[in-house]
Design a protein around this motif. Structure first.
Motif, PDB file in Angstrom:
ATOM      1  N   GLY A  23      87.897 -71.694  19.324  1.00  0.00           N
ATOM      2  CA  GLY A  23      89.025 -70.802  19.574  1.00  0.00           C
ATOM      3  C   GLY A  23      89.635 -70.263  18.296  1.00  0.00           C
ATOM      4  O   GLY A  23      90.843 -70.072  18.203  1.00  0.00           O
ATOM      5  N   LEU A  24      88.795 -69.993  17.297  1.00  0.00           N
ATOM      6  CA  LEU A  24      89.263 -69.526  15.990  1.00  0.00           C
ATOM      7  C   LEU A  24      88.742 -68.130  15.691  1.00  0.00           C
ATOM      8  O   LEU A  24      87.757 -67.682  16.282  1.00  0.00           O
ATOM      9  CB  LEU A  24      88.783 -70.478  14.881  1.00  0.00           C
ATOM     10  N   GLN A  25      89.412 -67.456  14.764  1.00  0.00           N
ATOM     11  CA  GLN A  25      88.942 -66.157  14.289  1.00  0.00           C
ATOM     12  C   GLN A  25      88.115 -66.320  13.018  1.00  0.00           C
ATOM     13  O   GLN A  25      87.222 -65.527  12.755  1.00  0.00           O
ATOM     14  CB  GLN A  25      90.138 -65.237  13.995  1.00  0.00           C
ATOM     15  N   PHE A  26      88.415 -67.331  12.228  1.00  0.00           N
ATOM     16  CA  PHE A  26      87.702 -67.537  10.972  1.00  0.00           C
ATOM     17  C   PHE A  26      86.291 -68.048  11.255  1.00  0.00           C
ATOM     18  O   PHE A  26      86.065 -68.797  12.202  1.00  0.00           O
ATOM     19  CB  PHE A  26      88.469 -68.523  10.086  1.00  0.00           C
ATOM     20  N   PRO A  27      85.308 -67.667  10.412  1.00  0.00           N
ATOM     21  CA  PRO A  27      83.902 -67.994  10.681  1.00  0.00           C
ATOM     22  C   PRO A  27      83.562 -69.450  10.341  1.00  0.00           C
ATOM     23  O   PRO A  27      83.442 -69.814   9.173  1.00  0.00           O
ATOM     24  CB  PRO A  27      83.147 -67.034   9.764  1.00  0.00           C
ATOM     25  N   VAL A  28      83.387 -70.279  11.373  1.00  0.00           N
ATOM     26  CA  VAL A  28      83.056 -71.681  11.175  1.00  0.00           C
ATOM     27  C   VAL A  28      81.666 -71.834  10.569  1.00  0.00           C
ATOM     28  O   VAL A  28      81.454 -72.641   9.665  1.00  0.00           O
ATOM     29  CB  VAL A  28      83.162 -72.449  12.510  1.00  0.00           C
ATOM     30  N   GLY A  29      80.724 -71.028  11.030  1.00  0.00           N
ATOM     31  CA  GLY A  29      79.352 -71.112  10.518  1.00  0.00           C
ATOM     32  C   GLY A  29      79.256 -70.765   9.045  1.00  0.00           C
ATOM     33  O   GLY A  29      78.534 -71.412   8.280  1.00  0.00           O
TER      34      GLY A  29
END
Length: 123
Positions: A23-29
């Protein structure tokens, strides 16, 4: 063989990104990749990039909200580096976190020392 097999042309599964799962906008990958390539540790848990992305997203949202308020106070519709500086320097916790950071084209807080102000004459 009749040749009626699908041959890999079936329904495509829609991939769900790690950011969407969290549920985030920042790129976890991308953050996971940077943590791996940076050699910060020999091993890394699965939750580490998610946690770091969440923290970075929160800090960004906090700074942008305060900078947007500073822009609105100055009757501007666009956030410029000056508004970010005003937002950071006026917030106690952000000022402590970003105390040693210089923001380009940010300027300084307006401040006139009390000694330099004209003396009030008492009559």
């Amino acid at each position: 063989m009749s040749g009626k097999g699908k041959g890999g042309r079936g329904e495509k599964k829609s991939t769900t990104t790690a950011s969407a799962k969290a549920g985030l906008q920042f790129p976890v990958g991308r953050i996971r990749r940077y943590l791996r390539q940076g050699k910060y540790a020999t091993r890394m848990g699965a939750g580490a990039p998610v946690y770091l992305a969440a923290v970075l997203e929160y800090l960004c949202a906090e700074i942008l909200e305060l900078a947007g308020n500073a822009a609105r106070d100055n009757k501007k519709s666009r956030i410029v580096p000056r508004h970010i500086t005003l937002a950071v320097k006026n917030d106690e916790e952000l000022n402590k976190l970003l105390g040693g950071v210089t923001i380009a084209s940010g300027g300084v807080l307006p401040n006139i020392h009390a000694v330099l102000l004209p003396k009030k004459s008492s009559k």
